[in-house]
Design a protein around this motif. Structure first.
Motif, PDB file in Angstrom:
ATOM      1  N   SER A  20      57.839  58.390  51.859  1.00  0.00           N
ATOM      2  CA  SER A  20      57.495  57.446  50.798  1.00  0.00           C
ATOM      3  C   SER A  20      56.055  57.674  50.377  1.00  0.00           C
ATOM      4  CB  SER A  20      57.677  55.990  51.274  1.00  0.00           C
ATOM      5  OG  SER A  20      56.811  55.724  52.365  1.00  0.00           O
ATOM      6  N   PRO A  21      55.731  57.457  49.106  1.00  0.00           N
ATOM      7  CA  PRO A  21      54.358  57.688  48.640  1.00  0.00           C
ATOM      8  C   PRO A  21      53.404  56.619  49.137  1.00  0.00           C
ATOM      9  CG  PRO A  21      55.707  56.798  46.878  1.00  0.00           C
ATOM     10  CD  PRO A  21      56.639  57.066  48.026  1.00  0.00           C
ATOM     11  N   ALA A  22      52.139  56.992  49.217  1.00  0.00           N
ATOM     12  CA  ALA A  22      51.106  56.035  49.598  1.00  0.00           C
ATOM     13  C   ALA A  22      50.841  55.079  48.453  1.00  0.00           C
ATOM     14  CB  ALA A  22      49.833  56.772  49.994  1.00  0.00           C
ATOM     15  N   ALA A  23      50.416  53.862  48.779  1.00  0.00           N
ATOM     16  CA  ALA A  23      50.137  52.837  47.778  1.00  0.00           C
ATOM     17  C   ALA A  23      48.665  52.457  47.856  1.00  0.00           C
ATOM     18  CB  ALA A  23      51.013  51.615  47.994  1.00  0.00           C
ATOM     19  N   PHE A  24      48.036  52.355  46.696  1.00  0.00           N
ATOM     20  CA  PHE A  24      46.622  52.027  46.606  1.00  0.00           C
ATOM     21  C   PHE A  24      46.425  50.973  45.523  1.00  0.00           C
ATOM     22  CE2 PHE A  24      46.952  56.406  48.040  1.00  0.00           C
ATOM     23  CZ  PHE A  24      46.108  56.437  49.144  1.00  0.00           C
ATOM     24  N   SER A  25      45.257  50.331  45.589  1.00  0.00           N
ATOM     25  CA  SER A  25      44.865  49.346  44.589  1.00  0.00           C
ATOM     26  C   SER A  25      43.731  49.904  43.747  1.00  0.00           C
ATOM     27  CB  SER A  25      44.414  48.038  45.265  1.00  0.00           C
ATOM     28  OG  SER A  25      45.460  47.476  46.017  1.00  0.00           O
ATOM     29  N   PRO A  26      43.559  49.431  42.509  1.00  0.00           N
ATOM     30  CA  PRO A  26      42.430  49.888  41.690  1.00  0.00           C
ATOM     31  C   PRO A  26      41.103  49.643  42.395  1.00  0.00           C
ATOM     32  CG  PRO A  26      44.014  48.690  40.347  1.00  0.00           C
ATOM     33  CD  PRO A  26      44.454  48.528  41.768  1.00  0.00           C
ATOM     34  N   GLY A  27      40.213  50.610  42.297  1.00  0.00           N
ATOM     35  CA  GLY A  27      38.912  50.514  42.951  1.00  0.00           C
ATOM     36  C   GLY A  27      38.900  51.002  44.386  1.00  0.00           C
ATOM     37  N   GLN A  28      40.047  51.309  44.945  1.00  0.00           N
ATOM     38  CA  GLN A  28      40.133  51.746  46.329  1.00  0.00           C
ATOM     39  C   GLN A  28      39.873  53.253  46.432  1.00  0.00           C
ATOM     40  OE1 GLN A  28      43.819  50.628  48.154  1.00  0.00           O
ATOM     41  NE2 GLN A  28      43.287  51.417  50.176  1.00  0.00           N
ATOM     42  N   ALA A  29      39.402  53.692  47.601  1.00  0.00           N
ATOM     43  CA  ALA A  29      39.159  55.104  47.848  1.00  0.00           C
ATOM     44  C   ALA A  29      40.440  55.764  48.350  1.00  0.00           C
ATOM     45  CB  ALA A  29      38.033  55.296  48.857  1.00  0.00           C
ATOM     46  N   VAL A  30      40.764  56.900  47.777  1.00  0.00           N
ATOM     47  CA  VAL A  30      41.914  57.692  48.197  1.00  0.00           C
ATOM     48  C   VAL A  30      41.401  58.785  49.133  1.00  0.00           C
ATOM     49  CG1 VAL A  30      43.825  59.165  47.466  1.00  0.00           C
ATOM     50  CG2 VAL A  30      43.142  57.206  46.067  1.00  0.00           C
ATOM     51  N   VAL A  31      41.918  58.785  50.336  1.00  0.00           N
ATOM     52  CA  VAL A  31      41.477  59.737  51.358  1.00  0.00           C
ATOM     53  C   VAL A  31      42.678  60.578  51.780  1.00  0.00           C
ATOM     54  CG1 VAL A  31      40.405  60.020  53.630  1.00  0.00           C
ATOM     55  CG2 VAL A  31      39.719  58.119  52.150  1.00  0.00           C
ATOM     56  N   GLY A  32      42.486  61.864  51.875  1.00  0.00           N
ATOM     57  CA  GLY A  32      43.568  62.757  52.286  1.00  0.00           C
ATOM     58  C   GLY A  32      43.036  64.105  52.692  1.00  0.00           C
ATOM     59  N   ARG A  33      43.952  65.058  52.826  1.00  0.00           N
ATOM     60  CA  ARG A  33      43.581  66.419  53.210  1.00  0.00           C
ATOM     61  C   ARG A  33      44.654  67.384  52.724  1.00  0.00           C
ATOM     62  NH1 ARG A  33      45.500  63.622  57.544  1.00  0.00           N
ATOM     63  NH2 ARG A  33      47.174  64.600  58.772  1.00  0.00           N
ATOM     64  N   VAL A  34      44.208  68.593  52.441  1.00  0.00           N
ATOM     65  CA  VAL A  34      45.115  69.677  52.096  1.00  0.00           C
ATOM     66  C   VAL A  34      45.318  70.530  53.342  1.00  0.00           C
ATOM     67  CG1 VAL A  34      45.490  71.707  50.645  1.00  0.00           C
ATOM     68  CG2 VAL A  34      44.373  69.681  49.690  1.00  0.00           C
ATOM     69  N   VAL A  35      46.564  70.704  53.736  1.00  0.00           N
ATOM     70  CA  VAL A  35      46.900  71.432  54.957  1.00  0.00           C
ATOM     71  C   VAL A  35      47.418  72.818  54.580  1.00  0.00           C
ATOM     72  CG1 VAL A  35      48.319  71.450  57.047  1.00  0.00           C
ATOM     73  CG2 VAL A  35      47.425  69.279  56.148  1.00  0.00           C
ATOM     74  N   LEU A  36      46.829  73.826  55.234  1.00  0.00           N
ATOM     75  CA  LEU A  36      47.204  75.217  54.991  1.00  0.00           C
ATOM     76  C   LEU A  36      47.453  75.888  56.337  1.00  0.00           C
ATOM     77  CD1 LEU A  36      47.443  77.542  52.874  1.00  0.00           C
ATOM     78  CD2 LEU A  36      45.013  78.002  53.276  1.00  0.00           C
TER      79      LEU A  36
END
Length: 405
Positions: A20-36
């Motif tokens: 399922s996709p992640a859910a965020f609110s306006p103004g929130q920081a989106v944190v993630g990583r690209v895996v290789l």
């Protein structure tokens, strides 16, 4: 080649559950990583990231020009909400390429969402989507791409005066068939407030008067209206979210709904601030009249995301009860009274009974919970501190008390 050595290439967002996709609110920081993940050492160029978010609408309409000529008119528009670019792996300045060893490589990223965003939405003629895309550039090979969608939910707090206001309306209709007057049907309905959240129950208070010579059937339904705007034209799609059917009302009779329950199923929140896409809700109370069109009464609704606070829905009603049943609170003096005489402190059995705190059954449900303890605090105020100076000096004609007794 890198194509043969590349085992995994994906984007991982913090807070996303599997599948399922992640859910965020306006103004929130989106944190993630690209895996290789590489099966063997390989040469890589740049690794770039882009975050996008936009609302898009598109539909076509057939136009006829004359008896045989026809053409199709297309309508489309787009509003961009988010555009962020980042370079996670840059090539060296000397023009060479970077060699990554075999194994797992992670490239973290973060970006801030704007304060104003529309809720993610998928409709028949448009959508609001947000996604992150990564591109891996390779020497002498095609660019490898990966995409990850995420959800944005604009918070709608129903604990505001506008959404807590009751909604009411009334309509009437003269039933006619073949130029014959069969009487009049009228309906009046009211709901407690305008704002609700999915899972809540809407109590419907309504009165339906059937003054015709045939039976009628009342119904209630929640309607979702999707509005798409492009190039000055509008396209709407209406659907029934949920509905209930009342009992048949005989000719000349009246039906009263004392809070008929209508539960809101899981639906998306209202979208009211997007220029090209709007999602609105309404409560429709209708009466099916045989031989003529329906009598419709529509009350506006807003489906929010922040539920009602405790006691929020009872604020106005409880306040009105306080003004009726607790008027004696206004008579409490701001300054404490002088200490009474000793004889007044020792009451008779009759006085003890009259001074006993009232039971909760006598005061009703208004004094349930912490408010009852709040009132008791005023009824049993502690005595004033001892002082040689009388804070309430006696007036003329009243015998002064002896402070040394």
């Amino acid at each position: 080649m890198l194509f043969d050595r590349l085992k995994r290439f994906l984007i991982v967002l913090e807070g996303a559950e599997r599948g399922s996709p992640a859910a965020f609110s306006p103004g929130q920081a989106v944190v993630g990583r690209v895996v290789l993940e590489l099966a063997a050492a390989a040469r890589c160029g740049a690794l770039r990231l882009r975050a996008l978010g936009a609302a898009r609408v598109h539909w076509t309409e057939s136009r006829s020009a004359g008896s045989s000529t026809a053409y199709t008119q297309s309508y489309s528009d787009q509003v961009e909400f988010l555009s962020h670019r980042d370079t996670l792996l840059a090539p060296p300045d000397n023009g060479e390429v970077t060699v990554l060893q075999a194994g797992r490589h992670e490239f973290p990223f973060t970006f801030q969402l704007p304060e104003t965003l529309a809720t993610s939405f998928e409709g028949k003629h448009g959508s609001v989507r947000y996604w992150v895309k990564a591109k891996l550039h390779r020497p002498w090979a095609t660019v490898k791409k990966v995409k990850k969608e995420f959800t944005v939910i604009e918070p709608i707090d129903i604990n505001t005066p506008a959404l807590l206001a009751p909604q009411a309306g009334a309509k009437e209709k003269l039933a006619r068939a073949w130029y014959c007057n069969r009487g009049q049907v009228s309906v009046s309905a009211k709901i407690d407030r305008k704002g609700y959240t999915p899972g809540e129950v809407i109590p419907i208070f309504a009165e339906i008067d059937n003054c015709t010579n045939r039976a009628v059937v009342p119904k209630a339904a929640i309607i979702q209206t999707q509005t798409f705007v492009a190039r000055g034209s509008k396209k709407q799609k209406k659907s029934v979210v949920t509905s209930i059917v009342g009992d048949s009302i005989a000719a000349g009779k009246r039906e009263v709904w004392h809070g008929r329950a209508l539960k809101i199923p899981p639906v998306g929140p209202s979208i009211l601030q997007c220029r090209i896409i709007q999602v609105e809700y309404s409560l429709k109370v209708c009466v099916d009249i045989p031989g003529t069109s329906k009598l419709l009464l529509e009350l506006p609704l807003v489906i929010g995301t922040i539920p009602l606070h405790p006691f929020g829905s009872r604020t106005s009603s409880v306040s009105s009860q306080y003004s009726v049943t607790l008027d004696w609170l206004s008579s409490i003096p701001e300054q404490p009274e002088a200490p009474p005489e000793y004889s007044a402190v020792v009451p008779s059995p009759t006085a003890e009974q009259s001074l006993a705190p009232p039971c909760r059954g006598e005061l009703g449900a208004v004094l349930e919970g912490p408010f009852f303890a709040y009132i008791q605090e005023f009824r049993f105020r502690p005595p004033p501190l001892y002082s040689e100076i009388d804070p309430n000096p006696p007036s003329d004609g009243i015998r002064p008390r002896c402070m040394t007794c």
